[in-house]
Design a protein around this motif. Structure first.
Motif, PDB file in Angstrom:
ATOM      1  N   GLU A 141     -25.867 -31.711 -22.351  1.00  0.00           N
ATOM      2  CA  GLU A 141     -25.245 -31.345 -23.623  1.00  0.00           C
ATOM      3  C   GLU A 141     -23.881 -32.024 -23.727  1.00  0.00           C
ATOM      4  OE1 GLU A 141     -25.765 -27.076 -24.748  1.00  0.00           O
ATOM      5  OE2 GLU A 141     -23.573 -27.112 -24.744  1.00  0.00           O
ATOM      6  N   GLN A 186     -20.507 -25.402 -29.647  1.00  0.00           N
ATOM      7  CA  GLN A 186     -20.864 -24.692 -30.889  1.00  0.00           C
ATOM      8  C   GLN A 186     -20.975 -23.195 -30.663  1.00  0.00           C
ATOM      9  OE1 GLN A 186     -20.902 -26.585 -33.438  1.00  0.00           O
ATOM     10  NE2 GLN A 186     -21.437 -28.634 -32.752  1.00  0.00           N
ATOM     11  N   ARG A 187     -21.464 -22.797 -29.465  1.00  0.00           N
ATOM     12  CA  ARG A 187     -21.668 -21.363 -29.200  1.00  0.00           C
ATOM     13  C   ARG A 187     -20.903 -20.992 -27.928  1.00  0.00           C
ATOM     14  NH1 ARG A 187     -26.755 -22.852 -31.762  1.00  0.00           N
ATOM     15  NH2 ARG A 187     -27.034 -24.294 -30.037  1.00  0.00           N
ATOM     16  N   GLU A 244     -29.798 -21.025 -23.189  1.00  0.00           N
ATOM     17  CA  GLU A 244     -30.021 -22.310 -23.850  1.00  0.00           C
ATOM     18  C   GLU A 244     -30.626 -22.055 -25.227  1.00  0.00           C
ATOM     19  OE1 GLU A 244     -28.793 -24.910 -22.434  1.00  0.00           O
ATOM     20  OE2 GLU A 244     -28.222 -23.569 -20.800  1.00  0.00           O
ATOM     21  N   PRO A 245     -30.367 -22.979 -26.166  1.00  0.00           N
ATOM     22  CA  PRO A 245     -30.990 -22.823 -27.485  1.00  0.00           C
ATOM     23  C   PRO A 245     -32.513 -22.917 -27.350  1.00  0.00           C
ATOM     24  CG  PRO A 245     -29.997 -24.994 -27.254  1.00  0.00           C
ATOM     25  CD  PRO A 245     -29.587 -24.198 -26.058  1.00  0.00           C
ATOM     26  N   ARG A 246     -33.238 -22.251 -28.228  1.00  0.00           N
ATOM     27  CA  ARG A 246     -34.695 -22.247 -28.129  1.00  0.00           C
ATOM     28  C   ARG A 246     -35.313 -23.066 -29.263  1.00  0.00           C
ATOM     29  NH1 ARG A 246     -37.676 -18.407 -25.701  1.00  0.00           N
ATOM     30  NH2 ARG A 246     -38.811 -17.896 -27.609  1.00  0.00           N
ATOM     31  N   ALA A 247     -36.228 -23.959 -28.881  1.00  0.00           N
ATOM     32  CA  ALA A 247     -36.894 -24.782 -29.892  1.00  0.00           C
ATOM     33  C   ALA A 247     -38.037 -24.019 -30.562  1.00  0.00           C
ATOM     34  CB  ALA A 247     -37.410 -26.072 -29.252  1.00  0.00           C
ATOM     35  N   GLN A 248     -38.419 -22.868 -29.981  1.00  0.00           N
ATOM     36  CA  GLN A 248     -39.504 -22.064 -30.572  1.00  0.00           C
ATOM     37  C   GLN A 248     -39.087 -21.525 -31.928  1.00  0.00           C
ATOM     38  OE1 GLN A 248     -38.613 -21.981 -27.456  1.00  0.00           O
ATOM     39  NE2 GLN A 248     -40.327 -21.580 -26.072  1.00  0.00           N
ATOM     40  N   TYR A 277     -35.647 -21.647 -34.448  1.00  0.00           N
ATOM     41  CA  TYR A 277     -34.293 -22.166 -34.639  1.00  0.00           C
ATOM     42  C   TYR A 277     -34.006 -22.185 -36.131  1.00  0.00           C
ATOM     43  CZ  TYR A 277     -36.640 -26.549 -35.983  1.00  0.00           C
ATOM     44  OH  TYR A 277     -37.426 -27.482 -36.605  1.00  0.00           O
ATOM     45  N   GLN A 278     -32.728 -22.180 -36.422  1.00  0.00           N
ATOM     46  CA  GLN A 278     -32.293 -22.260 -37.828  1.00  0.00           C
ATOM     47  C   GLN A 278     -32.436 -23.706 -38.282  1.00  0.00           C
ATOM     48  OE1 GLN A 278     -29.794 -19.664 -39.408  1.00  0.00           O
ATOM     49  NE2 GLN A 278     -30.314 -20.765 -41.292  1.00  0.00           N
ATOM     50  N   ALA A 304     -40.971 -25.356 -25.253  1.00  0.00           N
ATOM     51  CA  ALA A 304     -41.692 -24.787 -26.394  1.00  0.00           C
ATOM     52  C   ALA A 304     -43.072 -25.430 -26.565  1.00  0.00           C
ATOM     53  CB  ALA A 304     -40.868 -24.957 -27.664  1.00  0.00           C
ATOM     54  N   PHE A 326     -34.539 -30.644 -32.946  1.00  0.00           N
ATOM     55  CA  PHE A 326     -35.795 -29.892 -33.099  1.00  0.00           C
ATOM     56  C   PHE A 326     -36.438 -30.233 -34.448  1.00  0.00           C
ATOM     57  CE2 PHE A 326     -33.576 -26.263 -30.538  1.00  0.00           C
ATOM     58  CZ  PHE A 326     -33.621 -27.035 -29.395  1.00  0.00           C
TER      59      PHE A 326
END
Lengths: 317, 415
Positions: free
Chosen positions: A60, A65-66, A196-200, A202-203, B286, B367
């Motif tokens: 990263e 960002q978070r 970690e961000p999730r690709a399942q 997401y916004q 995913a 993504f």
């Protein structure tokens, strides 16, 4: 991965704070990334710096960002939208503010749910660009808040990062960092690693389709003339040139010609005047003046003297 | 050998130090200046034996670099953005002299409007000048590529200057753990500069930059330059194999990550490619069959490895951190040319423009690119090029335009 952001003003040592924390993590066996972010480099302008630390290599990049932990060295920045202090702050982000106001006051002011901790150091200092050792205090507090760093890693990080500046500087920074470390003992481990961000799920980004607009609209043009006068670049100054009119020989040209900013004008009597709204304090005039009529005065001293007008030396007759 | 935290700029300076460069013509520019400051400090404190000279512009700096390299000494220099463009005339000229040296470029977007942050339009502008180009994804690669670049530049089969490119801020001012090779180990790899036919000397005049009359001799010299650049590909493979043997770090001309069994692939250059790598990890979790292909060399363009790595893929998204006005992404264009006519070339080659002027690319955007790419594969319809730019960002511009509108009205113009 830990994601930590430091906010402060140019001169308060946020880059150094991020490096001290980065080094402490590295010392403790973490993979680390630390970086400062600023526009035009100048004293007093809002800057931030960030640290990522993880047990695996870090891919990263860029602005965090978070954040898991946000450290604010200067509470006057909270209200500056461009400083982005609260960007990405969620209910699990820890906010550490160097402030004389209590955490509850900040919680009420900001209307946020997450943990807020105050670090009441140097609260008596009025010149915000000169909060002494605040960088070390912030690094020390942050190191305790993450709860995974041994005290020795912090000590060693300060010695590594500041060793080149001599024992005195290292000593003062250690003292302040360790004081903040002790102060944060009750909050040990309050800041935790974010997932970690999730690709399942997401916004989805709200991408815009840019349409053609004529150059009249889309060229980067400023229409108002001479508005740079409105920007008081004199705020950058740390040294102020002060003319001693009893020594000035009214040569009418040397200081005003050499001034790279056109901040010295000469009136009809040949008397130079310095525009302190725009003098950045380069001291070229001080070096050039043949009769040595211009002195370099520390800005904070000049301001203190200004507060008592009768005491200003070399006031124009 | 030690592992320590270094910025990209610090890593570039270490590369120059370990290559034992003799001469450093310099001119400052953000975000590069830290490189020459670091070298100047080492020279000043006698930790490095080299001559650093500040020139009056980048044009002079590159002239000095080419001139010094023509005497057979090892030369290093660094610049960025507007500085690289100011030197442009001399980039073409010194490459034509066939003088080998290494120039680090710290990528930064170009004016106007002016910015300090990273994109690749500066280094893309130097694409056709005869300098080879190595693109770095992290701070370790900055140091390692600098060493590799000297071997490549000075090789008899190449003899060309090399640009080592790193992204401003994202690498230049970012510290990461970097392994600094031992001086002897680095020296053994880089070796002494054997200038062979290069021996320009004071009081022994030679003509370095002869004029030719007529296109035929000119064509000969220019095409030889091209052939030398193409030679650099097999030579690079040899050098990187030796580097791997000596240092254990592997730098193929085109890197790949999870690309073997992938159906979809991101293609990116430089430090933002590591962001794509992180996104690949998340997408794999995913259930996506997705990977990353990342060219390290841009010149020479590694066509064959790209063709091989992308053969049989169903969809490719090229994310260009540059923009050729009136055409689009440069890497997308070059990749299309490399893949054209190959029977197993991916049917979908989509173009995305992102990261201009340091504008970040979020995880969500990676993504979404994967989602758009999959939809394109499913329908067989390649989407039009997409600028990564959100409605929120457009609203920011609209606010600025509203101020400009008021200004213009107040000034009595037609709003």
């Amino acid at each position: 991965m830990y994601r930590i952001r430091f906010h402060g003003r140019g001169g308060q040592g946020m880059k150094t704070a991020s490096r001290i924390l980065g080094s402490a993590f590295f010392e403790a066996g973490y993979e680390v990334q630390d970086a400062p972010r600023y526009g035009a480099e100048r004293r007093g302008a809002p800057i931030f710096a960030y640290v990522r630390a993880a047990r695996e290599p870090i891919n990263e990049r860029g602005i965090i960002q978070r954040p898991d932990l946000v450290i604010v060295a200067d509470d006057t920045l909270v209200a500056v939208p461009a400083a982005g202090v609260l960007a990405g702050v969620s209910a699990r982000s820890v906010l550490l503010i160097n402030s004389r106001d209590a955490a509850e006051v900040w919680r009420h002011r900001l209307n946020i749910d997450g943990p807020i901790v105050t670090l009441p150091v140097n609260t008596g200092v009025e010149d915000r660009a000169e909060l002494p050792w605040i960088g070390a205090s912030c690094a020390g507090a942050a190191a305790r808040l993450v709860g995974v760093l041994p005290r020795q890693a912090l000590v060693h990080a300060i010695e590594t990062e500041l060793g080149g500046l001599g024992d005195d500087v290292v000593g003062h920074n250690l003292e302040n960092a360790l004081a903040a470390w002790e102060l944060m003992a009750p909050q040990y481990g309050l800041a935790s690693e974010g997932g970690e961000p999730r690709a399942q799920e997401y916004q989805r980004p709200d991408w815009a389709d840019l349409a053609f607009e004529t150059a009249r609209i889309s060229a980067p043009t400023i229409y108002a003339a001479a508005n740079s006068v409105e920007v008081r670049t004199g705020l950058w100054r740390t040294l102020r040139p002060v003319i001693d009119y009893s020594r000035c020989n009214r040569c009418w040209w040397v200081c005003s010609t050499f001034c790279p900013d056109g901040a010295i004008s000469v009136d009809k009597d040949g008397q130079p005047r310095i525009d302190y709204d725009h003098c950045k304090g380069c001291m070229v005039c001080v070096a050039q003046c043949p009769p040595h009529a211009i002195a370099a005065v520390p800005e904070h001293q000049a301001q203190a003297e200004e507060a008592q007008p009768a005491d200003i030396p070399g006031d124009p007759p | 050998m030690s592992r320590t935290l270094l910025t990209g700029n610090g890593a570039a300076a270490w590369g120059a130090r370990l290559a034992q460069v003799d001469y450093i013509p310099a001119f400052p520019i953000t975000p590069q200046t830290e490189i020459i400051e670091t070298l100047a400090q080492w020279i000043d404190t006698e930790r490095m034996d080299s001559r650093l000279v500040t020139l009056e512009s980048e044009h002079s700096m590159i002239t000095a670099a080419g001139g010094a390299a023509a005497t057979g000494v090892r030369v290093f220099s660094a610049t960025s953005s507007q500085g690289l463009l100011y030197a442009m005339e001399m980039l073409y000229t010194v490459a034509g002299w066939r003088t080998p040296f290494v120039l680090v470029n710290v990528s930064r977007g170009l004016a106007a409007p002016i910015t300090l942050e990273a994109d690749h339009n500066d280094v893309m502008a130097a694409r056709d000048c005869g300098f080879l180009q190595l693109h770095c994804a992290n701070c370790q690669e900055v140091l390692d590529n600098t060493l590799i670049a000297y071997r490549l530049a000075e090789d008899e089969r190449v003899r060309l200057p090399v640009i080592v490119n790193l992204d401003g801020f994202y690498l230049s001012f970012t510290r990461e753990p970097v392994v600094i090779p031992a001086a002897e180990q680095a020296a053994a790899f880089v070796g002494p500069f054997n200038p062979s036919s290069i021996h320009f000397r004071a009081s022994a005049p030679e003509s370095q930059a002869v004029a030719v009359l007529g296109g035929a001799p000119y064509s000969y010299f220019r095409y030889e330059l091209h052939l030398a650049a193409q030679n650099a590909l097999p030579v690079y493979d040899e050098i990187s194999a030796e580097f791997r043997t000596r240092f254990g770090r592997d730098y193929p001309a085109v890197d790949s990550y999870c690309a073997g069994d992938a159906e979809l692939v991101f293609v990116m250059l430089g430090s933002f490619a590591t962001k794509a790598r992180a996104a690949v990890d998340r997408l794999r979790e995913a259930g996506w069959a997705i990977g990353l292909v990342q060219p390290r060399l841009l010149r020479p363009f590694p066509e064959q490895p790209l063709q091989q790595l992308l053969a049989g893929k169903r969809g490719v998204a090229v994310i260009d951190q540059n923009l050729s006005m009136g055409k689009g992404g440069v890497l997308h264009t070059e990749l299309a040319a490399a893949l054209y006519g190959h029977p197993d070339a991916p049917p979908v080659l989509a173009s995305f423009i992102g990261g201009l002027g340091g504008r970040d690319i979020s995880d969500e955007e990676f993504f979404e690119i994967a989602r758009v790419l999959q939809a394109a594969v499913d329908t067989g319809q390649t989407p039009p090029p997409r600028l990564l730019y959100t409605q929120d960002e457009l609203m920011e511009i609209r606010k600025l335009q509203a101020i400009a509108h008021v200004e213009r009205k107040e000034l009595g113009g037609t709003a």
